[in-house]
Enzyme design. Structure first.
Site, short mmCIF file in Angstrom:
data_model
loop_
_atom_site.label_atom_id
_atom_site.label_comp_id
_atom_site.label_asym_id
_atom_site.label_seq_id
_atom_site.Cartn_x
_atom_site.Cartn_y
_atom_site.Cartn_z
N LYS A 138 60.38 -47.16 5.09
CA LYS A 138 60.20 -45.73 4.77
C LYS A 138 60.88 -44.84 5.78
O LYS A 138 61.37 -43.76 5.43
CB LYS A 138 58.72 -45.38 4.70
CG LYS A 138 57.95 -45.62 5.99
CD LYS A 138 56.79 -46.55 5.77
CE LYS A 138 56.29 -47.13 7.05
NZ LYS A 138 55.53 -48.36 6.87
N GLU A 162 60.02 -50.19 -3.46
CA GLU A 162 58.60 -50.16 -3.85
C GLU A 162 57.68 -50.33 -2.64
O GLU A 162 56.62 -49.70 -2.57
CB GLU A 162 58.32 -51.26 -4.88
CG GLU A 162 56.94 -51.25 -5.48
CD GLU A 162 56.63 -49.97 -6.27
OE1 GLU A 162 57.19 -49.78 -7.34
OE2 GLU A 162 55.83 -49.15 -5.76
N VAL A 165 56.23 -47.25 0.20
CA VAL A 165 55.08 -46.36 0.07
C VAL A 165 53.94 -47.09 -0.63
O VAL A 165 54.15 -47.74 -1.66
CB VAL A 165 55.42 -45.10 -0.76
CG1 VAL A 165 54.23 -44.15 -0.81
CG2 VAL A 165 56.64 -44.39 -0.21
N GLY A 220 43.07 -54.32 15.30
CA GLY A 220 44.38 -54.48 14.67
C GLY A 220 44.64 -53.54 13.52
O GLY A 220 45.64 -53.67 12.81
N GLU A 223 48.03 -49.39 15.77
CA GLU A 223 49.01 -49.92 16.72
C GLU A 223 48.63 -49.51 18.15
O GLU A 223 47.91 -48.54 18.36
CB GLU A 223 50.40 -49.35 16.42
CG GLU A 223 50.84 -49.43 14.98
CD GLU A 223 51.72 -50.63 14.72
OE1 GLU A 223 52.12 -51.29 15.71
OE2 GLU A 223 52.01 -50.90 13.55
N ASP A 234 54.16 -41.11 9.75
CA ASP A 234 54.33 -42.15 8.73
C ASP A 234 54.05 -41.56 7.34
O ASP A 234 54.81 -41.78 6.39
CB ASP A 234 53.38 -43.31 9.04
CG ASP A 234 53.31 -44.34 7.94
OD1 ASP A 234 54.22 -45.18 7.87
OD2 ASP A 234 52.35 -44.31 7.14
N LYS A 238 56.54 -40.94 3.93
CA LYS A 238 56.18 -41.42 2.60
C LYS A 238 56.15 -40.29 1.57
O LYS A 238 56.60 -40.46 0.44
CB LYS A 238 54.85 -42.16 2.67
CG LYS A 238 54.96 -43.49 3.41
CD LYS A 238 53.59 -44.09 3.71
CE LYS A 238 53.70 -45.45 4.38
NZ LYS A 238 52.40 -45.89 4.93
#
Lengths: 465, 465
Positions: A138, A162, A165, A220, A223, A234, A238
């Protein structure tokens, strides 16, 4: 064709020769091969998504039978001797990524390495070499989409995304195909699992952002450097991609307004709850003004009414809501990340390309290629018209509410409610909810309010869906 | 191809000649035409869906540009003089439906008349004439799918059916394409808007089935003859289609177990609420036994845990949940009916066909054609393993609960809870929830219980998701 004349046959030959499709090496070969000989993948990267994709492809029984015609031909990695969760012949593994995108035998390059460079250059080189591309990247698509799709259209290849996103959720393809018969006016997504996980836990546990973030990092779900997720970057990548597909134009990533969730407090989550809302990090693209095609594209924490379909999307799940005419409201829900889900999306793109190669079209399928070259007009955030929630800490002077109301009134900001909700130490807490107002007017009112002697601080400002 | 030899060109000609695609009239023409000349539709039926589709196509600006290449060429109606919400040239309107499917100029037949005959015969005749078909007809496809897809595969044409399930929700295409790289193990849908509307109102208003049904009929949410909806027959047609796509085999409609919502009472809805459930009419297809590919395909009112994604799908909305490996859980949500939503689905199929015609493939796109010919193995309902909720009215004898428990124990039915919940007149009400049991065992226990002197009646039996 039973009565086809040699001249006609030659005419077919000429037509075919002129078609861009034959510019690519393998397609020319396919036409000459009586039997389709399978598709060779060059995979760039063997991290979480790459490994998931290889695992899926190596275990093809019971899936779409076309996958059995896919060969994992080359896989590019950084450290060839690293222990892997998948077994691959040593000859397939290489550290020379350029060799993969330049290998004439490779039909499809699957870019699952992430990052901006060398991903961008490798994708462009693959395109130049007539290879179709599948990418989960992305960041690269939202920044270099124009360059990449121009190159792809020129070379007559497809770039599929695909997995970029919504993880496994099929949403790119429906936007390109089924939904594109509609006039889309709104795309709203919960497209970042990490922030949705954090907000959901803050809401259910009444915890603070920093505590939940630390725990999410331990588990987890976030990050070590959480910036891209918690600051909304992020999600901005998207929504730029979704807006581009939904509204049929390119989006300048710089035009996407972006605000993360660091400043969301448990106090605001509690107030949201009392007012009948939940707080979600929404990525929104919608017509601000349909008449002049002005689009609003933005990412910010948002008060979402509890009855709204997006209000009940919790944890690491993602959902994308699309509104259009005449379809109304449709929503796609599913896992927004994870090796398996993302591998499903990557492989669905591979499947589409295999089908396209196999059906051996004379011209490219217009539903698979990028169809827009113009940029969408994105309005500045100051032009946004929305409702606001704001929380003020004030010195407990009589008449503070009156002063707030006057300042808002001076700037044409109409209020739905002003409530003194309680105290924080010596300071009174006042919560304001506005009607629809222009963001610029609201901000000017806030500037004036900030200078009021009675105001200690503006504790939070959030938009209301 | 620069160095193509005349022999090779002739070889191409031979290959092309043998390819099924050239059996269809217009494709042969397309290959010879340098420029794509547009696509002519023959629409069968001008009811709600037909009218919505014509409206959408007549108002194409701002939608996918390919739609501008579609011509509404012929429209078949029953009453040509009836006033219509759309304007069409009188020459396009005909009552002779056979003439449309036999017209050599028609590229795509859009069957939106519904019903079994003459829809089935017209679809088959269109296929025989080499025309692609778009249909919204779940009843015809669920019953005659084998015949129709065999004919389509033989003729080398596509039969598209996005509108047959879930109204405007893109679900058929994701199942055929994006999701087909997964091993699907579960498809669960709320696929009938009328029954979901009725159950939602019963739940929120505490009303009885018959009262809500009467009101729904008055408001146009239920038909004058509500049988197909409230008895689950419409949902059965749809789950047969979804199961066929999800599990890659044909489904005998007779194998689909079907139970409607007439017997759902407000008392059961209240108990569901207290136990943490809502009652939904679910259409379910899932592997009963993956090892021997035994599928369970059924429609029945179901206790759905409140936290389940399907529990919050209310009113006339539809949703389809798909679970597979490795994707996990994805859900598609949207309007299950209505002129606009269904027209969106019909037109998305038309768009796909226009793209396929325009890209002029040498062989059919395997993602658009029907790829299975075998039948799925569907287990009888007696073999189903599920949890049950049952409500008994008993004479207020001491030891009734013990007798119930003994009967269940005799048949290996393990109980999670048995609670005497109150009285209805002189009768005590006892609610039982089982663990996972085999339906046949449970039914045998019920037969024994029915004969107990202490039992007045079995008021309701519902399965638990």
């Amino acid at each position: 064709m039973g009565d086809a004349h040699p001249t006609i046959v030659f005419y077919i030959y000429l037509l075919r020769k002129e078609s861009w499709w034959l510019n690519t090496q393998h397609s020319a070969l396919n036409i000459l091969d009586e039997k389709f000989v399978g598709v060779k993948l060059g995979i760039l990267g063997l991290g979480t998504v790459g490994t998931g994709t290889v695992q899926l492809l190596q275990d093809a029984v019971g899936r779409h039978p076309l996958l059995e015609e896919v060969e994992i031909y080359r896989v590019g990695v950084r450290s060839p001797d690293k222990p892997r969760a998948v077994e691959l012949p040593q000859s397939a593994i290489t550290t020379d990524l350029a060799a993969i995108v330049n290998d004439p035998a490779v039909d499809i390059v699957v870019e699952v390495m992430g990052g901006l460079e060398p991903a961008r250059s490798l994708i462009l080189q693959a395109i130049k070499n007539g290879k179709h591309v599948v990418t989960a990247n992305k960041a690269a698509i939202s920044r270099f989409g124009a360059e990449i799709f121009n190159a792809a259209n020129e070379a007559g290849v497809y770039v599929m995304l695909e997995a970029a996103v919504g993880g496994g959720i099929p949403v790119i393809q429906p936007l390109k195909q089924a939904l594109s018969v509609n006039r889309i006016h709104t795309v709203i997504g919960i497209v970042n699992g990490t922030t949705n996980y954090i907000l959901t836990r803050m809401q259910t546990e009444g915890s603070d952002f920093s505590d939940v973030l630390a725990d999410a990092q331990r588990l987890g779900y976030a990050e070590a450097d959480p910036t891209a997720d918690v600051d909304g970057l992020d999600a901005a990548d998207k929504i730029a991609i979704l807006a581009s597909l939904g509204f049929g134009g390119r989006i300048n990533l710089q035009d996407v307004y972006c605000e993360g969730i660091r400043q969301v407090s448990k106090t605001d989550i509690n107030y949201a709850e009392k007012l009948g809302f939940v707080i979600k990090l929404l990525a929104i693209a919608k017509y601000q003004n349909k008449a002049n095609s002005q689009l609003s594209v933005r990412v910010h924490p948002t008060f979402v009414p509890k009855a709204h379909p997006l209000a009940s999307i919790n944890g690491v799940y993602n959902a994308i809501l699309v509104e259009g005419e005449p379809i109304g409201q449709v929503m796609f829900f599913g896992p927004g990340a994870g090796a398996g889900a993302t591998a499903s999306a990557v492989t669905s793109d591979i499947l589409n390309l295999v089908a396209a190669l196999k059906s051996n079209s004379a011209v490219p399928n217009p539903l698979l290629s990028c169809r827009h070259e113009d940029y969408c007009q994105v309005t500045p955030i100051a032009e946004l018209v929305t409702r606001f929630y704001a929380r003020f800490l004030t010195k407990d002077h009589p008449g503070v509410i009156g002063k707030l109301g006057t300042c808002f009134g001076n700037h044409g900001v109409s209020l739905e409610s002003v409530v003194q909700t309680g105290f924080q130490g010596a300071l009174a807490e006042i919560v304001v909810v506005t009607h629809d107002v222009k963001e610029g007017d609201f901000r000017q009112a806030l500037d004036e309010i900030r200078n009021l002697e009675a105001i200690d601080s503006i504790a939070s400002i959030l938009r209301v869906l």
